[in-house]
Motif scaffolding. Structure first.
Motif, PDB file in Angstrom:
ATOM      1  N   GLN A 149     104.470  77.222   4.747  1.00 51.34           N
ATOM      2  CA  GLN A 149     105.348  78.285   4.268  1.00 51.34           C
ATOM      3  C   GLN A 149     106.789  77.791   4.202  1.00 51.34           C
ATOM      4  O   GLN A 149     107.499  78.064   3.233  1.00 51.34           O
ATOM      5  CB  GLN A 149     105.230  79.499   5.182  1.00 51.34           C
ATOM      6  N   ALA A 150     107.220  77.048   5.200  1.00 50.88           N
ATOM      7  CA  ALA A 150     108.577  76.495   5.194  1.00 50.88           C
ATOM      8  C   ALA A 150     108.734  75.468   4.076  1.00 50.88           C
ATOM      9  O   ALA A 150     109.771  75.429   3.403  1.00 50.88           O
ATOM     10  CB  ALA A 150     108.888  75.873   6.550  1.00 50.88           C
ATOM     11  N   THR A 194      92.880  82.146   9.447  1.00 55.43           N
ATOM     12  CA  THR A 194      92.480  82.587   8.108  1.00 55.43           C
ATOM     13  C   THR A 194      93.511  83.554   7.531  1.00 55.43           C
ATOM     14  O   THR A 194      93.901  83.438   6.371  1.00 55.43           O
ATOM     15  CB  THR A 194      91.094  83.254   8.154  1.00 55.43           C
ATOM     16  N   ALA A 195      93.964  84.489   8.339  1.00 57.45           N
ATOM     17  CA  ALA A 195      94.970  85.451   7.868  1.00 57.45           C
ATOM     18  C   ALA A 195      96.274  84.745   7.503  1.00 57.45           C
ATOM     19  O   ALA A 195      96.901  85.059   6.481  1.00 57.45           O
ATOM     20  CB  ALA A 195      95.224  86.507   8.945  1.00 57.45           C
ATOM     21  N   ALA A 196      96.680  83.777   8.323  1.00 62.01           N
ATOM     22  CA  ALA A 196      97.936  83.058   8.061  1.00 62.01           C
ATOM     23  C   ALA A 196      97.854  82.247   6.772  1.00 62.01           C
ATOM     24  O   ALA A 196      98.777  82.265   5.950  1.00 62.01           O
ATOM     25  CB  ALA A 196      98.271  82.144   9.239  1.00 62.01           C
ATOM     26  N   TRP A 197      96.748  81.534   6.571  1.00 62.90           N
ATOM     27  CA  TRP A 197      96.603  80.721   5.364  1.00 62.90           C
ATOM     28  C   TRP A 197      96.403  81.587   4.123  1.00 62.90           C
ATOM     29  O   TRP A 197      96.927  81.273   3.056  1.00 62.90           O
ATOM     30  CB  TRP A 197      95.442  79.739   5.514  1.00 62.90           C
ATOM     31  N   ASP A 206      96.395  74.384  11.778  1.00 65.10           N
ATOM     32  CA  ASP A 206      97.483  75.119  12.427  1.00 65.10           C
ATOM     33  C   ASP A 206      98.788  75.039  11.646  1.00 65.10           C
ATOM     34  O   ASP A 206      99.821  75.524  12.114  1.00 65.10           O
ATOM     35  CB  ASP A 206      97.716  74.574  13.840  1.00 65.10           C
ATOM     36  N   GLY A 207      98.789  74.454  10.470  1.00 67.62           N
ATOM     37  CA  GLY A 207     100.020  74.183   9.747  1.00 67.62           C
ATOM     38  C   GLY A 207     100.457  75.221   8.739  1.00 67.62           C
ATOM     39  O   GLY A 207     101.279  74.923   7.871  1.00 67.62           O
ATOM     40  N   ALA A 208      99.972  76.447   8.816  1.00 72.32           N
ATOM     41  CA  ALA A 208     100.322  77.460   7.819  1.00 72.32           C
ATOM     42  C   ALA A 208     101.818  77.771   7.820  1.00 72.32           C
ATOM     43  O   ALA A 208     102.433  77.919   6.769  1.00 72.32           O
ATOM     44  CB  ALA A 208      99.516  78.736   8.046  1.00 72.32           C
ATOM     45  N   PRO A 254      96.095  79.759 -12.085  1.00 76.17           N
ATOM     46  CA  PRO A 254      94.929  79.786 -11.199  1.00 76.17           C
ATOM     47  C   PRO A 254      95.058  80.875 -10.146  1.00 76.17           C
ATOM     48  O   PRO A 254      96.148  81.214  -9.698  1.00 76.17           O
ATOM     49  CB  PRO A 254      94.933  78.400 -10.553  1.00 76.17           C
ATOM     50  N   ARG A 255      93.917  81.404  -9.772  1.00 80.42           N
ATOM     51  CA  ARG A 255      93.898  82.483  -8.794  1.00 80.42           C
ATOM     52  C   ARG A 255      93.971  81.926  -7.386  1.00 80.42           C
ATOM     53  O   ARG A 255      93.442  80.862  -7.107  1.00 80.42           O
ATOM     54  CB  ARG A 255      92.624  83.296  -8.958  1.00 80.42           C
ATOM     55  N   PRO A 256      94.601  82.659  -6.472  1.00 80.87           N
ATOM     56  CA  PRO A 256      94.626  82.206  -5.082  1.00 80.87           C
ATOM     57  C   PRO A 256      93.226  82.215  -4.482  1.00 80.87           C
ATOM     58  O   PRO A 256      92.348  82.958  -4.925  1.00 80.87           O
ATOM     59  CB  PRO A 256      95.512  83.225  -4.373  1.00 80.87           C
ATOM     60  N   ALA A 257      93.052  81.375  -3.489  1.00 78.05           N
ATOM     61  CA  ALA A 257      91.748  81.288  -2.829  1.00 78.05           C
ATOM     62  C   ALA A 257      91.431  82.605  -2.136  1.00 78.05           C
ATOM     63  O   ALA A 257      92.307  83.271  -1.594  1.00 78.05           O
ATOM     64  CB  ALA A 257      91.767  80.155  -1.812  1.00 78.05           C
ATOM     65  N   GLU A 258      90.166  82.966  -2.156  1.00 76.08           N
ATOM     66  CA  GLU A 258      89.739  84.184  -1.482  1.00 76.08           C
ATOM     67  C   GLU A 258      89.684  83.937   0.020  1.00 76.08           C
ATOM     68  O   GLU A 258      89.559  82.814   0.485  1.00 76.08           O
ATOM     69  CB  GLU A 258      88.367  84.608  -1.997  1.00 76.08           C
ATOM     70  N   ARG A 259      89.751  85.010   0.744  1.00 75.65           N
ATOM     71  CA  ARG A 259      89.770  84.919   2.212  1.00 75.65           C
ATOM     72  C   ARG A 259      88.519  84.219   2.747  1.00 75.65           C
ATOM     73  O   ARG A 259      88.599  83.444   3.696  1.00 75.65           O
ATOM     74  CB  ARG A 259      89.896  86.330   2.791  1.00 75.65           C
ATOM     75  N   SER A 260      87.377  84.460   2.128  1.00 78.80           N
ATOM     76  CA  SER A 260      86.140  83.814   2.587  1.00 78.80           C
ATOM     77  C   SER A 260      86.193  82.305   2.368  1.00 78.80           C
ATOM     78  O   SER A 260      85.702  81.536   3.197  1.00 78.80           O
ATOM     79  CB  SER A 260      84.935  84.409   1.864  1.00 78.80           C
ATOM     80  N   GLN A 261      86.811  81.866   1.260  1.00 76.00           N
ATOM     81  CA  GLN A 261      86.960  80.431   1.011  1.00 76.00           C
ATOM     82  C   GLN A 261      87.886  79.802   2.047  1.00 76.00           C
ATOM     83  O   GLN A 261      87.632  78.696   2.514  1.00 76.00           O
ATOM     84  CB  GLN A 261      87.514  80.194  -0.390  1.00 76.00           C
ATOM     85  N   VAL A 262      88.960  80.513   2.387  1.00 76.23           N
ATOM     86  CA  VAL A 262      89.897  80.020   3.386  1.00 76.23           C
ATOM     87  C   VAL A 262      89.185  79.862   4.725  1.00 76.23           C
ATOM     88  O   VAL A 262      89.292  78.821   5.391  1.00 76.23           O
ATOM     89  CB  VAL A 262      91.115  80.969   3.519  1.00 76.23           C
ATOM     90  N   LYS A 263      88.436  80.873   5.098  1.00 79.04           N
ATOM     91  CA  LYS A 263      87.717  80.842   6.377  1.00 79.04           C
ATOM     92  C   LYS A 263      86.705  79.708   6.407  1.00 79.04           C
ATOM     93  O   LYS A 263      86.567  78.999   7.403  1.00 79.04           O
ATOM     94  CB  LYS A 263      87.032  82.184   6.624  1.00 79.04           C
ATOM     95  N   GLN A 264      85.996  79.507   5.314  1.00 76.31           N
ATOM     96  CA  GLN A 264      85.000  78.450   5.245  1.00 76.31           C
ATOM     97  C   GLN A 264      85.649  77.075   5.359  1.00 76.31           C
ATOM     98  O   GLN A 264      85.137  76.204   6.063  1.00 76.31           O
ATOM     99  CB  GLN A 264      84.221  78.560   3.938  1.00 76.31           C
ATOM    100  N   LEU A 265      86.783  76.880   4.722  1.00 73.69           N
ATOM    101  CA  LEU A 265      87.475  75.593   4.794  1.00 73.69           C
ATOM    102  C   LEU A 265      87.990  75.329   6.208  1.00 73.69           C
ATOM    103  O   LEU A 265      87.854  74.219   6.729  1.00 73.69           O
ATOM    104  CB  LEU A 265      88.628  75.561   3.786  1.00 73.69           C
ATOM    105  N   ILE A 266      88.540  76.337   6.845  1.00 74.20           N
ATOM    106  CA  ILE A 266      89.015  76.174   8.222  1.00 74.20           C
ATOM    107  C   ILE A 266      87.835  75.854   9.145  1.00 74.20           C
ATOM    108  O   ILE A 266      87.922  74.973   9.998  1.00 74.20           O
ATOM    109  CB  ILE A 266      89.768  77.428   8.703  1.00 74.20           C
TER     110      ILE A 266
END
Length: 185
Positions: A137-138, A108-111, A131-133, A80-92
Motif C-alpha cells: 500500500q505504501a 486476506t482482508a488486507a490484500w 505479511d507485506g500488504a 483488468p478486474r481485481p482479484a476476488e477474495r477467494s483467489q487472494v485467500k487461495q494464494l496466501i
C-alpha cells in the motif's frame, strides 16, 4: 424563488413544463419505485396477454442482442478486474500453508482491500511475503511499482530491503542519492 403567476392558461402550462426542477429533487423512495416499474418488454407483454410469438420473438431478441454487441464499446473491458477474495485467500494459503485461520482471514482482508489484479497480487506477495500488504500500500501510494523490486541499491535488492523493514520513503531517498528513480519503474 417565487413562482410567477400568469393570467393566460397557455403561459401557465408552458411555465409548468419549462420551469427548473426543485432543488431537493425526487425522494430516494420515489427513485426506487421508478426503477421497479419499468416498461415491460415484448416477452412480458406476450406472456401477460397469452400470446405465443414463437419464432418472430426469437428473431427480434437475437437481432437486438447482435445490435447491442456491435454497439458496445471495445474499451469497456480493457481494465483488468481485481482479484476476488477467494483467489487472494487461495494464494496466501499456497504461499503460507501452515497459517492459522484467523491470521489467514486478516491477511486476506488486507490484500483484498488493495484491489490488485491476480498477477500483480502474486508478484507482490512472492516479493514481500504474505505479511507485506501494508508495504505494498505504501509502495503504491509513493508510485513504486513491481519492476522496482529488482533494482539493486548498495548491493541489496529493493525487495530484500522492504522485507527487512526498510520504509518506502527511506528507499526512495537512498535511490535518489544514487541517481535512480524507483517511481518510473
Amino acid at each position: 424563488m417565487a413562482e410567477p403567476h400568469f393570467t393566460d392558461p397557455e403561459l401557465t402550462a408552458i411555465w409548468a413544463y419549462l420551469r427548473p426542477s426543485p432543488a431537493e429533487g425526487p425522494s430516494p423512495a420515489r427513485l426506487a419505485r421508478a426503477t421497479r416499474h419499468r416498461t415491460p418488454n415484448a416477452q412480458a407483454i406476450a406472456a401477460r396477454e397469452g400470446l405465443d410469438l414463437g419464432p418472430e420473438l426469437q428473431r427480434v431478441i437475437q437481432r437486438s442482442r447482435t445490435a447491442a454487441s456491435r454497439t458496445s464499446s471495445p474499451r469497456r473491458n480493457t481494465r483488468p478486474r481485481p482479484a476476488e477474495r477467494s483467489q487472494v485467500k487461495q494464494l496466501i494459503a499456497t504461499l503460507a500453508p501452515r497459517m492459522r485461520q484467523h491470521l489467514l482471514r486478516e491477511r486476506t482482508a488486507a490484500w483484498a482491500a488493495l484491489g490488485l489484479t491476480t498477477p500483480e497480487l502474486e508478484t507482490w506477495m512472492r516479493a514481500l511475503g504474505v505479511d507485506g500488504a501494508a508495504t505494498v500500500q505504501a509502495c503504491k501510494a509513493w508510485g513504486v511499482g513491481p519492476a522496482a523490486l529488482d533494482v539493486v541499491l548498495d548491493g541489496r535488492q529493493v525487495r530484500r530491503r522492504l522485507r527487512e523493514g526498510t520504509t518506502v520513503t527511506s528507499l526512495l531517498a537512498l535511490a535518489s542519492e544514487r541517481g535512480i528513480d524507483l517511481r518510473r519503474r
